[in-house]
Motif scaffolding. Structure first.
Motif, PDB file in Angstrom:
ATOM      1  N   UNK A  27       0.826  -1.209   0.000  1.00 11.06           N
ATOM      2  CA  UNK A  27       0.000   0.000   0.000  1.00 11.06           C
ATOM      3  C   UNK A  27       0.862   1.262   0.000  1.00 11.06           C
ATOM      4  N   UNK A  28       1.942   1.251   0.776  1.00 17.37           N
ATOM      5  CA  UNK A  28       2.792   2.438   0.856  1.00 17.37           C
ATOM      6  C   UNK A  28       3.593   2.649  -0.426  1.00 17.37           C
ATOM      7  N   UNK A  29       4.109   1.559  -1.005  1.00 22.32           N
ATOM      8  CA  UNK A  29       4.843   1.720  -2.261  1.00 22.32           C
ATOM      9  C   UNK A  29       3.924   2.246  -3.368  1.00 22.32           C
ATOM     10  N   UNK A  30       2.746   1.632  -3.516  1.00 20.27           N
ATOM     11  CA  UNK A  30       1.812   2.049  -4.565  1.00 20.27           C
ATOM     12  C   UNK A  30       1.296   3.455  -4.294  1.00 20.27           C
ATOM     13  N   UNK A  31       0.913   3.714  -3.027  1.00 21.75           N
ATOM     14  CA  UNK A  31       0.424   5.048  -2.675  1.00 21.75           C
ATOM     15  C   UNK A  31       1.492   6.110  -2.851  1.00 21.75           C
ATOM     16  N   UNK A  32       2.721   5.792  -2.435  1.00 23.13           N
ATOM     17  CA  UNK A  32       3.811   6.759  -2.597  1.00 23.13           C
ATOM     18  C   UNK A  32       4.099   7.056  -4.053  1.00 23.13           C
ATOM     19  N   UNK A  33       4.018   6.011  -4.894  1.00 15.63           N
ATOM     20  CA  UNK A  33       4.253   6.197  -6.326  1.00 15.63           C
ATOM     21  C   UNK A  33       3.158   7.068  -6.954  1.00 15.63           C
ATOM     22  N   UNK A  34       1.901   6.799  -6.617  1.00 19.23           N
ATOM     23  CA  UNK A  34       0.775   7.532  -7.204  1.00 19.23           C
ATOM     24  C   UNK A  34       0.666   8.957  -6.673  1.00 19.23           C
ATOM     25  N   UNK A  35       1.066   9.168  -5.410  1.00 18.26           N
ATOM     26  CA  UNK A  35       0.935  10.483  -4.782  1.00 18.26           C
ATOM     27  C   UNK A  35       2.221  11.301  -4.831  1.00 18.26           C
ATOM     28  N   UNK A  36       3.261  10.765  -5.473  1.00 12.60           N
ATOM     29  CA  UNK A  36       4.561  11.442  -5.556  1.00 12.60           C
ATOM     30  C   UNK A  36       5.185  11.667  -4.177  1.00 12.60           C
ATOM     31  N   UNK A  37       4.910  10.761  -3.234  1.00 11.70           N
ATOM     32  CA  UNK A  37       5.411  10.930  -1.873  1.00 11.70           C
ATOM     33  C   UNK A  37       6.590   9.992  -1.625  1.00 11.70           C
TER      34      UNK A  37
END
Length: 314
Positions: A27-37
């Motif tokens: 979740x964090x890898x995908x979310x970070x990739x999509x949110x530029x975080x």
């Protein structure tokens, strides 16, 4: 309490913790990739350290039920070391990647949805804290579980830092908080990954285990009455808790009863002084090497290497 029931319960909790943590990482890898975080990506990388700690703890428990085989006379002890080495190696590269991206984002900021960052980090915080609570009871008596417990508890606070950075971005609009937090997380990754990488590499290289001195062992054996010298001394670890020792001991005289008692004395002394119980000691009444230099005490002054053998004389 029934030991087998407690053993099965602990294994179940470890498997559950691995599954929950894997979901958090994804979740964090995908979310970070999509949110530029990069803060979320850095936290996901730090979670990989916890995954390795959880796997090692689970592996240690599963391993106890697997006997050695004809093909693998040491069992599967090294599998955990190889896994630790590979996971720590990947983590070091992850830290490098997060550092590069974090520096780029400091120089060229991008828009970040602080609210979503907070939500995903909050899920990570809850999962890490929940896993730590799952392992809290087992951590009281088991060193492996205790290490995994502290990994998860510390990562919960790291996730809390990402939540705070997301809130700061929402309040101020300063996206610089995200790469700054990511660089702090790099430090956390390095602190967790580097010792694992170094220790696993030393085991794979069959180095002398930390806290064990080959020269001290040789001196201890040579202090036993009836011993002439020690040579071809090797000390290494199959895994950190399984230290092995082999050596040749040149003894004085050829009395069988005396030699047997001498062997028992040497084994007892090594077990007591160094905690090494897996050892192979070859007693000799004359040097069995073709080159007598191996048994020449005058030549063996100090410590030196000859070929693949370590020769020690204090």
């Amino acid at each position: 309490m029934d030991f087998s029931a407690s053993y099965a319960r602990l294994q179940f909790r470890l498997r559950l913790a691995l599954g929950l943590n894997a979901c958090v990482i994804a979740a964090e890898f995908i979310g970070g990739w999509m949110l530029n975080s990069v803060g979320l990506i850095g936290d996901a990388g730090h979670n990989l350290i916890d995954q390795g700690a959880l796997f090692a703890a689970l592996y240690a428990h599963v391993l106890t039920a697997r006997p050695a085989t004809e093909a693998r006379t040491f069992g599967y002890h090294r599998a955990g070391i190889v896994t630790a080495f590979l996971s720590s190696f990947v983590l070091l590269w992850t830290a490098l990647g997060v550092t590069i991206v974090g520096v780029q984002r400091l120089m060229h900021p991008v828009s970040i949805n602080g609210g979503w960052v907070m939500i995903i980090a909050a899920v990570s915080f809850a999962a890490n804290l929940g896993i730590a609570l799952l392992l809290q009871h087992g951590a009281q008596d088991d060193l492996n579980i205790r290490g995994a417990f502290w990994h998860m508890l510390s990562d919960a606070w790291v996730s809390l830092g990402v939540i705070i950075s997301g809130g700061a971005i929402m309040l101020t609009g300063w996206t610089v908080f995200d790469p700054l937090v990511s660089l702090l997380l790099v430090g956390a990754i390095l602190r967790g990954a580097w010792p694992i990488f170094r220790e696993s590499l030393e085991v794979l290289l069959e180095s002398t285990p930390p806290g064990v001195s080959a020269s001290h062992i040789a001196a201890t054996i040579e202090a036993v009455p009836g011993v002439d010298n020690v040579h071809d001394l090797h000390v290494w670890a199959i895994e950190p808790r399984l230290v092995m020792l082999t050596c040749h001991v040149l003894v004085l005289g050829d009395d069988d009863a005396l030699t047997n008692e001498l062997l028992r004395t040497i084994r007892a002394r090594i077990a007591l002084d160094f905690g090494i119980t897996h050892m192979t000691i070859q007693l000799e009444t004359h040097c069995a090497h073709q080159g007598a230099v191996h048994c020449d005490l005058a030549t063996l002054a100090g410590q030196h290497r000859h070929g693949d053998h370590l020769h020690v004389h204090p």
